[in-house]
Scaffold this motif. Structure first.
Motif, PDB file in Angstrom:
ATOM      1  N   SER A 110      53.473 -13.394 -26.406  1.00  0.00           N
ATOM      2  CA  SER A 110      53.981 -12.023 -26.336  1.00  0.00           C
ATOM      3  C   SER A 110      52.924 -11.130 -25.702  1.00  0.00           C
ATOM      4  O   SER A 110      51.735 -11.481 -25.686  1.00  0.00           O
ATOM      5  CB  SER A 110      54.340 -11.511 -27.733  1.00  0.00           C
ATOM      6  N   TYR A 168      59.470 -15.151 -22.909  1.00  0.00           N
ATOM      7  CA  TYR A 168      59.950 -16.076 -23.935  1.00  0.00           C
ATOM      8  C   TYR A 168      61.037 -15.416 -24.790  1.00  0.00           C
ATOM      9  O   TYR A 168      62.068 -16.018 -25.087  1.00  0.00           O
ATOM     10  CB  TYR A 168      58.785 -16.548 -24.812  1.00  0.00           C
ATOM     11  N   ARG A 169      60.772 -14.168 -25.218  1.00  0.00           N
ATOM     12  CA  ARG A 169      61.761 -13.468 -26.052  1.00  0.00           C
ATOM     13  C   ARG A 169      63.022 -13.145 -25.254  1.00  0.00           C
ATOM     14  O   ARG A 169      64.135 -13.272 -25.761  1.00  0.00           O
ATOM     15  CB  ARG A 169      61.144 -12.185 -26.619  1.00  0.00           C
ATOM     16  N   ARG A 170      62.844 -12.729 -24.001  1.00  0.00           N
ATOM     17  CA  ARG A 170      64.002 -12.361 -23.189  1.00  0.00           C
ATOM     18  C   ARG A 170      64.891 -13.567 -22.875  1.00  0.00           C
ATOM     19  O   ARG A 170      66.112 -13.447 -22.819  1.00  0.00           O
ATOM     20  CB  ARG A 170      63.536 -11.718 -21.890  1.00  0.00           C
ATOM     21  N   LEU A 171      64.268 -14.720 -22.681  1.00  0.00           N
ATOM     22  CA  LEU A 171      65.037 -15.926 -22.350  1.00  0.00           C
ATOM     23  C   LEU A 171      65.450 -16.717 -23.573  1.00  0.00           C
ATOM     24  O   LEU A 171      66.163 -17.714 -23.452  1.00  0.00           O
ATOM     25  CB  LEU A 171      64.213 -16.829 -21.415  1.00  0.00           C
ATOM     26  N   GLY A 172      65.018 -16.293 -24.758  1.00  0.00           N
ATOM     27  CA  GLY A 172      65.368 -17.013 -25.973  1.00  0.00           C
ATOM     28  C   GLY A 172      64.641 -18.323 -26.140  1.00  0.00           C
ATOM     29  O   GLY A 172      65.145 -19.240 -26.788  1.00  0.00           O
ATOM     30  N   VAL A 173      63.444 -18.424 -25.579  1.00  0.00           N
ATOM     31  CA  VAL A 173      62.643 -19.646 -25.672  1.00  0.00           C
ATOM     32  C   VAL A 173      61.669 -19.489 -26.830  1.00  0.00           C
ATOM     33  O   VAL A 173      61.033 -18.435 -26.997  1.00  0.00           O
ATOM     34  CB  VAL A 173      61.887 -19.909 -24.350  1.00  0.00           C
ATOM     35  N   HIS A 174      61.539 -20.526 -27.633  1.00  0.00           N
ATOM     36  CA  HIS A 174      60.643 -20.506 -28.782  1.00  0.00           C
ATOM     37  C   HIS A 174      59.524 -21.521 -28.568  1.00  0.00           C
ATOM     38  O   HIS A 174      59.691 -22.712 -28.864  1.00  0.00           O
ATOM     39  CB  HIS A 174      61.405 -20.816 -30.072  1.00  0.00           C
ATOM     40  N   ASP A 201      56.645 -11.013 -21.602  1.00  0.00           N
ATOM     41  CA  ASP A 201      57.564 -11.220 -22.734  1.00  0.00           C
ATOM     42  C   ASP A 201      58.826 -11.980 -22.304  1.00  0.00           C
ATOM     43  O   ASP A 201      59.938 -11.682 -22.746  1.00  0.00           O
ATOM     44  CB  ASP A 201      57.947  -9.876 -23.358  1.00  0.00           C
TER      45      ASP A 201
END
Length: 216
Positions: A48, A33-39, A31
């Motif tokens: 995810s 992507y969510r932790r680093l703010g990457v979309h 996870d």
């Protein structure tokens, strides 16, 4: 470019692709992507921990077929086995680390000479010719006896026949005599460099004319 270099480059490319795919899957599973703010884009395979690598639609489409799992498992097994064999083939040294020297009349004595020492001695004996620009010699395995593989690069105008005669009467004969070998087969690859093309006369005249015009 030699076959060994090509194989290692291809192996490196395949390894880099597999490593990149593994990093992408790991990033989705942790996870990140969510932790680093990457979309990532919508078509991204795994974004995810709750998202499967293979979508539900794809699984339902193929799992119902009886040939699906045997084909997948068999294909992956062949891929892993082939990759492992390829890797081991690249890591295996084709050359010899040492060569046994006969000791006639002396029992219980085993004498071996380092292959690299022999290779360096033969390279030094080959590059003494004025026409030789570079020489490389390698001792490789062969059925029943070792074999030499040499690559020599001659300067423009070099004589390959003279080089072969020098190699036979010099480095190869010295190696056979020093190691007491009846024969030492050799493969010699010779490359003669081409001379640089002569500069066109009109170009030189044009430059002289320009220089003269500037002086005037």
């Amino acid at each position: 470019m030699s076959r060994t270099v090509v194989n290692r480059v291809l192996l490196g490319v395949v390894g880099a692709v597999l490593l990149g795919a593994g990093v992408l899957v790991l990033a989705g599973g942790l996870d990140l992507y969510r932790r680093l703010g990457v979309h990532p884009p919508e078509w991204w395979p795994l974004t995810s921990p709750d998202q499967p690598v293979v979508s539900t639609r794809s699984r339902e489409r193929w799992v119902a077929s009886a040939w699906w799992w045997p084909t997948v498992i068999g294909g992956l097994a062949v891929l892993v086995a082939g990759t492992a064999w390829w890797l081991l083939a690249q890591l295996r040294r084709s050359g010899l680390s040492s060569i046994a020297v006969p000791t006639p009349g002396v029992s219980g004595l085993r004498l071996r000479v380092g292959a690299r020492a022999l290779e360096e001695a033969m390279e030094s004996g080959t590059v003494v010719l004025p026409e030789v620009e570079r020489a490389g010699v390698r001792l490789v395995r062969a059925p029943g006896h070792p074999r030499l593989r040499g690559a020599v690069r001659l300067r423009p105008g070099g004589d390959p026949a003279a080089l072969v005669e020098h190699f036979e009467d010099g480095p190869r004969a010295d190696a056979c005599g020093s190691l007491r070998l009846p024969a030492l087969p050799a493969e010699l690859r010779i490359r003669v460099l081409q001379a640089a093309p002569a500069e066109p006369r009109h170009g030189r005249r044009g430059r002289r004319g320009r220089r003269q015009s500037r002086v005037e």
